[in-house]
Motif scaffolding. Sequence first.
Motif, PDB file in Angstrom:
ATOM      1  N   THR A  32      37.978  38.837  62.079  1.00  0.00           N
ATOM      2  CA  THR A  32      38.037  38.711  63.567  1.00  0.00           C
ATOM      3  C   THR A  32      38.831  39.139  64.165  1.00  0.00           C
ATOM      4  N   PRO A  33      38.840  38.468  65.877  1.00  0.00           N
ATOM      5  CA  PRO A  33      39.816  39.167  66.680  1.00  0.00           C
ATOM      6  C   PRO A  33      41.341  39.478  65.928  1.00  0.00           C
ATOM      7  N   LEU A  34      41.969  39.609  66.950  1.00  0.00           N
ATOM      8  CA  LEU A  34      44.321  39.663  66.795  1.00  0.00           C
ATOM      9  C   LEU A  34      44.166  37.904  67.037  1.00  0.00           C
ATOM     10  N   GLU A  35      43.348  37.580  67.902  1.00  0.00           N
ATOM     11  CA  GLU A  35      44.170  36.250  68.178  1.00  0.00           C
ATOM     12  C   GLU A  35      43.473  34.731  67.249  1.00  0.00           C
ATOM     13  N   ASP A  36      42.437  35.359  66.381  1.00  0.00           N
ATOM     14  CA  ASP A  36      42.159  34.164  65.003  1.00  0.00           C
ATOM     15  C   ASP A  36      42.291  34.667  63.777  1.00  0.00           C
ATOM     16  N   VAL A  37      43.339  35.541  64.115  1.00  0.00           N
ATOM     17  CA  VAL A  37      44.044  35.750  62.410  1.00  0.00           C
ATOM     18  C   VAL A  37      43.881  34.060  61.600  1.00  0.00           C
ATOM     19  N   GLY A  38      44.416  33.436  62.294  1.00  0.00           N
ATOM     20  CA  GLY A  38      44.523  32.333  61.177  1.00  0.00           C
ATOM     21  C   GLY A  38      43.262  31.923  60.875  1.00  0.00           C
ATOM     22  N   LYS A  39      42.105  32.421  61.332  1.00  0.00           N
ATOM     23  CA  LYS A  39      40.888  31.781  60.719  1.00  0.00           C
ATOM     24  C   LYS A  39      40.761  32.182  59.355  1.00  0.00           C
ATOM     25  N   GLN A  40      41.502  33.689  59.142  1.00  0.00           N
ATOM     26  CA  GLN A  40      41.451  34.337  57.563  1.00  0.00           C
ATOM     27  C   GLN A  40      42.445  32.967  56.476  1.00  0.00           C
ATOM     28  N   VAL A  41      42.068  33.872  55.084  1.00  0.00           N
ATOM     29  CA  VAL A  41      43.448  33.985  53.726  1.00  0.00           C
ATOM     30  C   VAL A  41      44.375  34.827  53.905  1.00  0.00           C
TER      31      VAL A  41
ATOM     32  N   VAL B  53      31.537  32.263  58.997  1.00  0.00           N
ATOM     33  CA  VAL B  53      32.141  31.072  58.164  1.00  0.00           C
ATOM     34  C   VAL B  53      32.476  31.300  56.772  1.00  0.00           C
ATOM     35  N   PHE B  54      32.717  31.753  55.488  1.00  0.00           N
ATOM     36  CA  PHE B  54      32.356  31.852  54.207  1.00  0.00           C
ATOM     37  C   PHE B  54      33.451  30.635  53.583  1.00  0.00           C
ATOM     38  N   ILE B  55      33.108  30.372  52.019  1.00  0.00           N
ATOM     39  CA  ILE B  55      33.537  29.603  51.240  1.00  0.00           C
ATOM     40  C   ILE B  55      34.157  30.123  50.169  1.00  0.00           C
ATOM     41  N   SER B  56      35.666  29.953  49.781  1.00  0.00           N
ATOM     42  CA  SER B  56      36.241  30.444  48.955  1.00  0.00           C
ATOM     43  C   SER B  56      36.645  29.156  47.923  1.00  0.00           C
ATOM     44  N   ARG B  57      36.239  29.511  46.386  1.00  0.00           N
ATOM     45  CA  ARG B  57      37.546  28.399  46.129  1.00  0.00           C
ATOM     46  C   ARG B  57      38.365  29.260  45.224  1.00  0.00           C
TER      47      ARG B  57
ATOM     48  N   HIS C  50      37.023  47.954  67.400  1.00  0.00           N
ATOM     49  CA  HIS C  50      37.914  48.158  67.184  1.00  0.00           C
ATOM     50  C   HIS C  50      39.479  47.712  66.767  1.00  0.00           C
ATOM     51  N   ASP C  51      39.181  46.478  67.739  1.00  0.00           N
ATOM     52  CA  ASP C  51      40.340  45.395  67.394  1.00  0.00           C
ATOM     53  C   ASP C  51      40.002  44.682  66.320  1.00  0.00           C
ATOM     54  N   THR C  52      39.666  44.777  64.959  1.00  0.00           N
ATOM     55  CA  THR C  52      38.859  43.870  64.265  1.00  0.00           C
ATOM     56  C   THR C  52      40.539  43.437  63.699  1.00  0.00           C
ATOM     57  N   VAL C  53      40.584  42.270  63.209  1.00  0.00           N
ATOM     58  CA  VAL C  53      41.030  41.988  62.078  1.00  0.00           C
ATOM     59  C   VAL C  53      40.393  41.747  60.513  1.00  0.00           C
ATOM     60  N   LEU C  54      40.064  41.828  59.173  1.00  0.00           N
ATOM     61  CA  LEU C  54      40.072  41.849  57.900  1.00  0.00           C
ATOM     62  C   LEU C  54      41.030  41.484  57.212  1.00  0.00           C
ATOM     63  N   SER C  55      40.604  40.670  56.660  1.00  0.00           N
ATOM     64  CA  SER C  55      41.434  39.511  55.551  1.00  0.00           C
ATOM     65  C   SER C  55      40.514  40.686  54.492  1.00  0.00           C
ATOM     66  N   ASP C  56      41.847  40.827  53.411  1.00  0.00           N
ATOM     67  CA  ASP C  56      40.753  41.577  52.182  1.00  0.00           C
ATOM     68  C   ASP C  56      41.742  40.675  51.188  1.00  0.00           C
ATOM     69  N   VAL C  57      42.183  39.262  51.450  1.00  0.00           N
ATOM     70  CA  VAL C  57      42.152  38.698  50.478  1.00  0.00           C
ATOM     71  C   VAL C  57      41.444  38.183  48.669  1.00  0.00           C
ATOM     72  N   HIS C  58      39.485  38.424  49.898  1.00  0.00           N
ATOM     73  CA  HIS C  58      38.714  37.948  49.429  1.00  0.00           C
ATOM     74  C   HIS C  58      38.788  39.403  48.356  1.00  0.00           C
TER      75      HIS C  58
ATOM     76  N   ARG D  68      47.865  36.631  52.184  1.00  0.00           N
ATOM     77  CA  ARG D  68      48.641  36.136  50.657  1.00  0.00           C
ATOM     78  C   ARG D  68      49.720  35.808  51.011  1.00  0.00           C
ATOM     79  N   GLY D  69      49.911  35.505  52.643  1.00  0.00           N
ATOM     80  CA  GLY D  69      51.269  35.159  52.250  1.00  0.00           C
ATOM     81  C   GLY D  69      50.909  33.579  51.836  1.00  0.00           C
ATOM     82  N   ALA D  70      50.484  32.946  52.021  1.00  0.00           N
ATOM     83  CA  ALA D  70      50.120  31.125  52.308  1.00  0.00           C
ATOM     84  C   ALA D  70      49.107  31.195  50.942  1.00  0.00           C
ATOM     85  N   LEU D  71      49.063  32.074  49.893  1.00  0.00           N
ATOM     86  CA  LEU D  71      48.973  32.339  48.410  1.00  0.00           C
ATOM     87  C   LEU D  71      50.250  32.149  47.998  1.00  0.00           C
TER      88      LEU D  71
END
Length: 392
Positions: free
Chosen positions: A152-161, A36-40, A8-16, A163-166
């Motif tokens: 990731t859970p909320l405290e680990d959102v930095g491990k995702q990619v 851990v995934f790798i994206s190019r 219920h507290d999972t945060v999902l990155s949708d960039v990929h 759009r703001g970074a892009l």
Amino acid sequence: MDQIIFQHDTVLSDVHMHLPSARHLMTRLNSVGQPVFISRFKMLAERHDNSESVKDLEKEEKHKDAGEDIEASHGEEMKESGGKNVKPLLDEDGDLDITHRPRKDSVDGGGRDLVCPVILKQSSPVLEQEEANLDDEDCSKDIIRIEHTMATPLEDVGKQVWRGALLLADFILSEPEMFRGATVLDLGAGTGLTSIVMATTAKTVYCTDVGEDLLNLCKRNVSLNKHIIEPSGGEVRVRQLDWLQHSLCTDAETEFSWTEEEVADLYDNTSFIVAADVCYDDDLTDGLFRTLYRLCSNISHTCTIFISIEKRMNFTLRHMDVSCEAYNHFSHCLSQLQDLVDGRCRFRVEQVLSNFAQFLVYERIEHLELWKLTATPLHSEQAQPDCDLLSS
């Protein structure tokens, strides 16, 4: 592990999900058991000045495949008919009846396959070094490789990619002369994407975040992209910087700590501070702005800050309407910082138009914003006013 389980507290990155032709392979588990995934990410040789042209690029492969299927189908029909005109097939209503070729990846029963990630191996320093050596053979100067998690859970959102970074990476690539040879501090670097891009033009980049696992991820990504960093002469140093602490960690026995020389370099030579998509929690946003104030108050020259953010809309029961509370709090902090008068540092805030060239393939939505803050030291000793932003 048969499939990813979302809590219920999972945060999902949708960039990929906006990169249909990109590779997203789960390579390993990190130290806390997250896949851990790798994206190019390909840096485009030709500049694209709007999102529509990039969307066309995303669809290019699909159209190409579809065109090949149609040509092959027509070729087979002509071959079977001996090259003569063939009377079109009509259904019982007189409409053209088109026979579709079966897809190569179709399965019995139709529908989509259930994608179940497979664990290849557990992470270890030895295996990571072996992967890095193998990947060196497949390096390209315009390919950025980023390891990240998807959920990731909320405290680990930095491990995702995100759009703001892009968006921030696009701005850096569109203004290389601005950052050339500079010393840059990246706050809340996450996967290290913007630090890596910045190092293609800047001299020294301090890539900072908090948490051993996240900092190791940054270090890993810097190593994976040394093929685009080293030719430009840039350097990325991964260091710990906790926004909730009042000083930098200089304990030599602590990994990712600062040396006294680096602290001096930070305050004497930093010209730019950048932060990408770090304002999603009010307490952390407060910590970010307090950190900006402390850093800029100790820098003896004018410093420019760039912050990218995505306005995320949510329906809240408190408002019974769609709102963006994290963005609203960010805007409030910007106003406080600009109105702050304490005799030590003055801040000027302005929004940067997002019409600069797009170098990375992603969906540049209208809710992405880039803000520029200019911090000018006043070199005057006065008491600090009572301000919510700077209160502890």
